[in-house]
Scaffold this motif. Sequence first.
Motif, mmCIF file in Angstrom:
data_model
loop_
_atom_site.group_PDB
_atom_site.id
_atom_site.type_symbol
_atom_site.label_atom_id
_atom_site.label_comp_id
_atom_site.label_asym_id
_atom_site.label_seq_id
_atom_site.Cartn_x
_atom_site.Cartn_y
_atom_site.Cartn_z
ATOM 1 N N LEU A 79 49.501 49.099 31.942
ATOM 2 C CA LEU A 79 48.304 49.555 31.239
ATOM 3 C C LEU A 79 48.670 50.495 30.094
ATOM 4 O O LEU A 79 48.081 50.432 29.010
ATOM 5 C CB LEU A 79 47.360 50.260 32.212
ATOM 6 C CG LEU A 79 46.751 49.404 33.328
ATOM 7 C CD1 LEU A 79 45.880 50.271 34.231
ATOM 8 C CD2 LEU A 79 45.932 48.247 32.750
ATOM 9 N N ARG B 50 51.136 43.941 40.185
ATOM 10 C CA ARG B 50 49.698 44.028 39.883
ATOM 11 C C ARG B 50 49.505 44.211 38.380
ATOM 12 O O ARG B 50 50.289 44.910 37.730
ATOM 13 C CB ARG B 50 49.067 45.204 40.621
ATOM 14 C CG ARG B 50 49.071 45.123 42.123
ATOM 15 C CD ARG B 50 48.664 46.461 42.740
ATOM 16 N NE ARG B 50 47.338 46.890 42.288
ATOM 17 C CZ ARG B 50 46.250 46.920 43.066
ATOM 18 N NH1 ARG B 50 46.336 46.537 44.340
ATOM 19 N NH2 ARG B 50 45.091 47.344 42.594
ATOM 20 N N LEU B 51 48.440 43.628 37.862
ATOM 21 C CA LEU B 51 48.172 43.797 36.436
ATOM 22 C C LEU B 51 47.607 45.169 36.103
ATOM 23 O O LEU B 51 47.576 45.552 34.929
ATOM 24 C CB LEU B 51 47.218 42.699 35.936
ATOM 25 C CG LEU B 51 47.952 41.496 35.305
ATOM 26 C CD1 LEU B 51 48.779 40.772 36.346
ATOM 27 C CD2 LEU B 51 46.970 40.548 34.639
ATOM 28 N N ASP B 52 47.134 45.884 37.122
ATOM 29 C CA ASP B 52 46.650 47.237 36.856
ATOM 30 C C ASP B 52 47.718 48.290 37.130
ATOM 31 O O ASP B 52 47.412 49.470 37.308
ATOM 32 C CB ASP B 52 45.381 47.537 37.654
ATOM 33 C CG ASP B 52 45.576 47.450 39.163
ATOM 34 O OD1 ASP B 52 46.682 47.093 39.601
ATOM 35 O OD2 ASP B 52 44.615 47.730 39.901
ATOM 36 N N ARG C 293 38.465 46.889 34.891
ATOM 37 C CA ARG C 293 39.264 47.392 36.025
ATOM 38 C C ARG C 293 39.141 46.481 37.241
ATOM 39 O O ARG C 293 40.123 46.231 37.941
ATOM 40 C CB ARG C 293 38.835 48.817 36.389
ATOM 41 C CG ARG C 293 39.226 49.883 35.366
ATOM 42 C CD ARG C 293 39.204 51.272 35.978
ATOM 43 N NE ARG C 293 37.933 51.581 36.609
ATOM 44 C CZ ARG C 293 36.883 52.117 35.993
ATOM 45 N NH1 ARG C 293 36.965 52.395 34.692
ATOM 46 N NH2 ARG C 293 35.774 52.380 36.645
ATOM 47 N N SER D 216 45.615 34.220 32.286
ATOM 48 C CA SER D 216 44.660 34.122 31.182
ATOM 49 C C SER D 216 44.452 32.689 30.743
ATOM 50 O O SER D 216 45.332 31.832 30.893
ATOM 51 C CB SER D 216 45.162 34.954 29.992
ATOM 52 O OG SER D 216 44.365 34.747 28.861
ATOM 53 N N ARG E 222 38.578 43.246 37.239
ATOM 54 C CA ARG E 222 39.359 42.027 36.990
ATOM 55 C C ARG E 222 40.846 42.292 37.171
ATOM 56 O O ARG E 222 41.570 41.526 37.809
ATOM 57 C CB ARG E 222 39.074 41.478 35.588
ATOM 58 C CG ARG E 222 37.702 40.847 35.439
ATOM 59 C CD ARG E 222 37.651 39.964 34.218
ATOM 60 N NE ARG E 222 37.868 40.691 32.976
ATOM 61 C CZ ARG E 222 36.904 41.269 32.265
ATOM 62 N NH1 ARG E 222 35.648 41.204 32.680
ATOM 63 N NH2 ARG E 222 37.184 41.897 31.148
ATOM 64 N N HIS E 223 41.330 43.382 36.592
ATOM 65 C CA HIS E 223 42.754 43.700 36.680
ATOM 66 C C HIS E 223 43.181 43.947 38.121
ATOM 67 O O HIS E 223 44.283 43.549 38.537
ATOM 68 C CB HIS E 223 43.074 44.931 35.834
ATOM 69 C CG HIS E 223 43.095 44.658 34.363
ATOM 70 N ND1 HIS E 223 43.168 45.661 33.414
ATOM 71 C CD2 HIS E 223 43.052 43.493 33.664
ATOM 72 C CE1 HIS E 223 43.168 45.117 32.202
ATOM 73 N NE2 HIS E 223 43.102 43.811 32.336
#
Length: 292
Positions: A111, A104-106, A86, A50, A88-89
Amino acid sequence: MDPDDDLGLFGPGSVSWRVHASPIMLVAGLRSLYLQALHPRAIAGVAQNSSYRADPMGRLGRTSEYVVTVLYGTTAQAEAAARRVRRRHAAMRATDPLTGEEFRLDDPELLRWVHVAEVESFLTTALRAGLPLTPAEADGYYAEQRRAAALIGLDPATVPGTVAEVADYYAEIRPELRITPDAASTFAFLSAPPIPTPGTSLLGGLPLRLLVNLGPPRLLYTGIAGLAVSLLPPWARRLYGLPGLPTTDLTAALSTRALNLALTQLPRRLYTSPHHKAALARAARLGIPTPA
């Protein structure tokens, strides 16, 4: 469906519209950031992907825009916003600061944490501000917000949908929460960020220029940040090395009510987002009453 007939995922009769109608949600949004930072992977994902340090109000503004789009936008607008998030993640990766493992960020676990910390912050802050909700209505808010969780790719059945389920979820995840260097740095940054330029809008549409005109912006922001921290669960305050005493909860509730009362004396146009205004207009055209 005619866009003028589409009141989105929630609508005027929802508990969600009642909870989010107040400008006190700007405090709730900040509370959720302090809380989310206690998850090592969640905050590592933010820190490693970020631009919040270079553009903190820009990131807050984008988050705010997403929240109000899901709350008040048409179904098509909410789904389109969620698809962008979604995508982007799905492309983002980060390294676990404790194990060195890439993730993974997703990831559904991340989440779910971000979702629960966010909606619990919204509901808790609204209740502390004096919103009269029955226990069934409080449960209804969490059940409604499962629709928002589904938008970001979660199975609604795996998302806490009542007050008791949220409490159980916190009890289960608390052993994983801790202060990492990223969390400590984020706490310090959130507590004293660069003051943005007038014209920036905060969560709920409240323009920063209004806050600046009310007094020295740094002092005012410090007070709001302090209130957000005091609204954290006692166990979260203790993780930050702060008092987790019941007296803090009482003081926070009184301060939140006082701030909410002051903010709601302002003209609603100053703190009602464009998406909310558009939703109110659609409801009016359909002759559907909206929350006061």
